[in-house]
Design a protein around this motif. Structure first.
Motif, PDB file in Angstrom:
ATOM      1  N   THR A   1      -3.388 110.256   3.696  1.00  0.00           N
ATOM      2  CA  THR A   1      -2.276 109.861   4.573  1.00  0.00           C
ATOM      3  C   THR A   1      -2.688 108.751   5.549  1.00  0.00           C
ATOM      4  O   THR A   1      -1.837 108.222   6.268  1.00  0.00           O
ATOM      5  CB  THR A   1      -1.753 111.062   5.407  1.00  0.00           C
ATOM      6  OG1 THR A   1      -2.765 111.460   6.348  1.00  0.00           O
ATOM      7  CG2 THR A   1      -1.392 112.251   4.525  1.00  0.00           C
TER       8      THR A   1
ATOM      9  N   THR B   1       4.909 107.589   8.895  1.00  0.00           N
ATOM     10  CA  THR B   1       4.261 108.713   9.596  1.00  0.00           C
ATOM     11  C   THR B   1       5.271 109.416  10.504  1.00  0.00           C
ATOM     12  O   THR B   1       5.332 110.661  10.541  1.00  0.00           O
ATOM     13  CB  THR B   1       3.084 108.189  10.445  1.00  0.00           C
ATOM     14  OG1 THR B   1       2.198 107.471   9.595  1.00  0.00           O
ATOM     15  CG2 THR B   1       2.334 109.331  11.113  1.00  0.00           C
TER      16      THR B   1
ATOM     17  N   ARG C   1      -4.260 113.088  12.149  1.00  0.00           N
ATOM     18  CA  ARG C   1      -3.807 113.093  10.740  1.00  0.00           C
ATOM     19  C   ARG C   1      -4.062 114.456  10.091  1.00  0.00           C
ATOM     20  O   ARG C   1      -3.234 114.965   9.343  1.00  0.00           O
ATOM     21  CB  ARG C   1      -4.548 112.020   9.941  1.00  0.00           C
ATOM     22  CG  ARG C   1      -4.153 110.598  10.262  1.00  0.00           C
ATOM     23  CD  ARG C   1      -2.769 110.274   9.764  1.00  0.00           C
ATOM     24  NE  ARG C   1      -2.537 108.843   9.700  1.00  0.00           N
ATOM     25  CZ  ARG C   1      -1.376 108.279   9.392  1.00  0.00           C
ATOM     26  NH1 ARG C   1      -0.327 109.029   9.143  1.00  0.00           N
ATOM     27  NH2 ARG C   1      -1.252 106.983   9.329  1.00  0.00           N
TER      28      ARG C   1
ATOM     29  N   GLY D   1      -3.364 105.696   5.315  1.00  0.00           N
ATOM     30  CA  GLY D   1      -2.765 104.372   5.157  1.00  0.00           C
ATOM     31  C   GLY D   1      -1.279 104.326   5.435  1.00  0.00           C
ATOM     32  O   GLY D   1      -0.670 103.259   5.390  1.00  0.00           O
ATOM     33  N   ALA D   2      -0.659 105.466   5.693  1.00  0.00           N
ATOM     34  CA  ALA D   2       0.796 105.463   5.888  1.00  0.00           C
ATOM     35  C   ALA D   2       1.152 104.707   7.166  1.00  0.00           C
ATOM     36  O   ALA D   2       0.572 104.961   8.227  1.00  0.00           O
ATOM     37  CB  ALA D   2       1.318 106.895   5.939  1.00  0.00           C
ATOM     38  N   PRO D   3       2.104 103.763   7.092  1.00  0.00           N
ATOM     39  CA  PRO D   3       2.462 102.987   8.292  1.00  0.00           C
ATOM     40  C   PRO D   3       3.186 103.856   9.322  1.00  0.00           C
ATOM     41  O   PRO D   3       3.649 104.963   9.003  1.00  0.00           O
ATOM     42  CB  PRO D   3       3.389 101.894   7.737  1.00  0.00           C
ATOM     43  CG  PRO D   3       3.855 102.373   6.416  1.00  0.00           C
ATOM     44  CD  PRO D   3       2.835 103.348   5.898  1.00  0.00           C
ATOM     45  N   PRO D   4       3.308 103.347  10.570  1.00  0.00           N
ATOM     46  CA  PRO D   4       3.871 104.186  11.645  1.00  0.00           C
ATOM     47  C   PRO D   4       5.254 104.757  11.330  1.00  0.00           C
ATOM     48  O   PRO D   4       5.519 105.924  11.625  1.00  0.00           O
ATOM     49  CB  PRO D   4       3.934 103.226  12.843  1.00  0.00           C
ATOM     50  CG  PRO D   4       2.868 102.222  12.573  1.00  0.00           C
ATOM     51  CD  PRO D   4       2.793 102.060  11.084  1.00  0.00           C
ATOM     52  N   SER D   5       6.139 103.960  10.717  1.00  0.00           N
ATOM     53  CA  SER D   5       7.492 104.501  10.481  1.00  0.00           C
ATOM     54  C   SER D   5       7.455 105.636   9.464  1.00  0.00           C
ATOM     55  O   SER D   5       8.128 106.657   9.631  1.00  0.00           O
ATOM     56  CB  SER D   5       8.453 103.398  10.039  1.00  0.00           C
ATOM     57  OG  SER D   5       8.028 102.863   8.808  1.00  0.00           O
TER      58      SER D   5
ATOM     59  N   SER E   1      -4.233 101.654  -5.290  1.00  0.00           N
ATOM     60  CA  SER E   1      -5.076 101.890  -4.106  1.00  0.00           C
ATOM     61  C   SER E   1      -6.461 102.375  -4.555  1.00  0.00           C
ATOM     62  O   SER E   1      -6.590 103.024  -5.602  1.00  0.00           O
ATOM     63  CB  SER E   1      -4.429 102.939  -3.195  1.00  0.00           C
ATOM     64  OG  SER E   1      -4.397 104.196  -3.859  1.00  0.00           O
TER      65      SER E   1
ATOM     66  N   ASP F   1      -1.716 105.747  16.408  1.00  0.00           N
ATOM     67  CA  ASP F   1      -3.010 105.323  15.845  1.00  0.00           C
ATOM     68  C   ASP F   1      -3.187 106.009  14.491  1.00  0.00           C
ATOM     69  O   ASP F   1      -3.670 107.140  14.410  1.00  0.00           O
ATOM     70  CB  ASP F   1      -4.151 105.713  16.803  1.00  0.00           C
ATOM     71  CG  ASP F   1      -5.524 105.423  16.212  1.00  0.00           C
ATOM     72  OD1 ASP F   1      -5.589 104.778  15.123  1.00  0.00           O
ATOM     73  OD2 ASP F   1      -6.531 105.840  16.814  1.00  0.00           O
ATOM     74  N   GLY F   2      -2.791 105.295  13.449  1.00  0.00           N
ATOM     75  CA  GLY F   2      -2.848 105.879  12.101  1.00  0.00           C
ATOM     76  C   GLY F   2      -4.252 106.243  11.667  1.00  0.00           C
ATOM     77  O   GLY F   2      -4.437 107.028  10.739  1.00  0.00           O
TER      78      GLY F   2
ATOM     79  N   THR G   1       1.935 111.744   2.093  1.00  0.00           N
ATOM     80  CA  THR G   1       2.573 111.738   3.409  1.00  0.00           C
ATOM     81  C   THR G   1       2.467 113.152   3.967  1.00  0.00           C
ATOM     82  O   THR G   1       2.264 114.109   3.226  1.00  0.00           O
ATOM     83  CB  THR G   1       4.076 111.364   3.348  1.00  0.00           C
ATOM     84  OG1 THR G   1       4.769 112.295   2.510  1.00  0.00           O
ATOM     85  CG2 THR G   1       4.290 109.954   2.834  1.00  0.00           C
TER      86      THR G   1
END
Ligand SMILES: NC(=O)c1ccc[n+]([C@@H]2O[C@H](COP(=O)([O-])OP(=O)(O)OC[C@H]3O[C@@H](n4cnc5c(N)ncnc54)[C@H](O)[C@@H]3O)[C@@H](O)[C@H]2O)c1
Ligand SMILES: [Fe+2]
Length: 408
Positions: free
Chosen positions: A180, A188, A254, A182-186, A45, A247-248, A139
């Motif tokens: 954090t 998160t 966040r 870029g963490a996807p919804p699941s 990344s 909304d990540g 995370t």
């Protein structure tokens, strides 16, 4: 019982957008050879490459290790420990979710004390300081960046097993909410609800009779410092978790869940967590579901069983979650309802049946949960097998009313 408290925390904790820029300075305090245990998804990344560049420009020699496998199988950690020992690091950097941070802790343990990880399973079995660990979570989260525990899976054990020791508390934690985003919804949702459960279970931990003249347990139960940290963690996470999942890119949400996760880790590191965690270990092993999914699924049922026993504490949680009810019993029930609503909103399954668990497996799950003595000892409602089974029956059916008559 008179108030008492214990804190065991990293000497350095930095929190905020951009704090990762301190990393070269923080690491250089511990030496120049850095073994970096990095989440494999994040190693390429732009954020991590920039971190690496900063370490390089500061004259640090870095070996990047990305063999962090899901669930941390113990054999993979043995190999990671050997790779680290061959590099002879001064300091171990952990960069990633709870899995990468736990792997970094265990690598630091293996380099310092050799042996095999099973030598250290359980509490207080690490014989002395480990290599300094600098932890950077991506995370929000496990709180592992500040806690004395790491969890592995071992085929010789029925479920994941913890290594808990004050020596595993990192030397420094840099919590940068930017990482954090870029963490996807699941991820998160599951890591975020786990952080809330840490706060909830730390705040409701039972008083343990501590012998101040002897060796202390790693997890000391109800704790006056942990109480305050836990309530602040709940205040930060509860109103913001659903927003971060939806909304990540919501930087404010966040920031608040990253802060709450850190505070929850600072809280439960010394106090411990209890029944949702004890029950998640066997549930996770049977269903191969993430840690936070299991703790999040169980927490409404565990708290429901707590309503008749610790209504004042639950009422304080209700207030921390924004409730204004002044009748203690009603407020206690409100707190459980609020937690259950949040779980539902962010997509935590509502019942064990949804995970494919069969009803006749419940007694075995209860029996396995009881083996996590450090967790069940801190339960505020005891750990009677019949009680655990009642909680599991309600969670299986997805019906909290099976545990207590609703207040209204
Ligand atoms: N040591 C402790 O105090 C403690 C406490 C609770 C849980 N745990 C352990 O932590 C682990 C769970 O950690 P977790 O919930 O952080 O999940 P995780 O570290 O297992 O990561 C979950 C997934 O998210 C990905 N990911 C992580 N950060 C990301 C980011 N910023 N962007 C995109 N993807 C990202 C990872 O690559 C992985 O695929 C479990 O093994 C659990 O047992 C430890
Ligand atoms: Fe947890």
């Amino acid at each position: 019982m008179p108030a008492s408290g214990t804190l065991r925390l990293p000497p350095r904790i930095h929190f905020g957008f951009g704090v990762r820029a301190q990393l070269p300075r923080v690491i250089a305090e511990h030496g120049i050879r850095v073994f970096a245990v990095v989440d494999p998804m994040l190693a390429s990344s732009p954020e991590f490459l920039a971190v690496l560049d900063g370490l390089d420009r500061s004259g640090l020699t870095v070996e990047v290790h990305t063999d962090v496998l899901p669930e941390l199988p113990v054999d993979s950690l043995t190999e990671s420990g050997a790779a680290a020992a061959a590099f002879a690091p001064d300091v171990v950097l952990g960069y990633g979710g709870g899995s990468a941070l736990d792997a970094a802790k265990l690598v630091a343990l293996l380099v310092a004390h050799s042996g095999v990880l099973s030598d250290y399973y359980g509490e207080n079995r690490v014989p002395g300081p480990v290599l300094p660990i600098v932890a950077v979570p991506t995370t929000a989260g496990t709180g592992s960046e500040v806690t004395p525990v790491a969890v592995v899976s071992d085929p010789a054990q029925t479920m994941k097993i913890g290594i808990s020791s004050p020596y595993l508390v990192p030397a420094a934690a840099l919590v940068d909410p930017e990482l954090t985003l870029g963490a996807p919804p699941s991820v998160t949702a599951f890591s975020g609800i786990d952080a809330l459960v840490h706060g909830l279970e730390s705040f409701t931990a039972a008083d343990l009779p501590l012998d101040w003249s002897g060796d202390l347990p790693v997890f000391t139960g109800h704790n006056l410092f942990a109480d305050r940290l836990a309530l602040d963690a709940i205040r930060a996470i509860a109103p913001n978790l659903a927003g971060a999942v939806a909304d990540g890119g919501d930087r404010d949400a966040r920031e608040q869940i990253a802060l709450g996760s850190l505070l929850a880790g600072m809280s439960f590191g010394p106090s411990g967590t209890h029944l949702s965690h004890a029950l998640q270990y066997p549930i996770g092993a049977l269903t191969k579901t993430p840690h936070g999914l299991g703790t999040g699924l169980m927490i409404p049922y565990v708290l429901q069983a707590c309503v008749p026993v610790i209504p004042e504490k639950l009422a304080a949680i209700d207030a921390a979650m924004g409730g204004t009810e002044t009748d203690t019993r009603i407020a206690a029930q409100d707190a459980v309802d609020r937690v259950a609503d949040l779980c539902r909103t962010i997509g935590i399954p509502g019942s064990l049946a949804e995970l494919g668990i069969e009803r006749d497996q419940l007694p075995h799950i209860a029996e396995l949960a009881l083996r996590s003595k450090r967790l069940v000892d801190i339960s505020p409602i005891g750990s009677d097998p019949a009680l655990l089974l009642a909680i599991l029956e309600a969670a299986y059916a997805g019906d909290r009313a099976m545990l207590a008559a609703p207040v209204r």
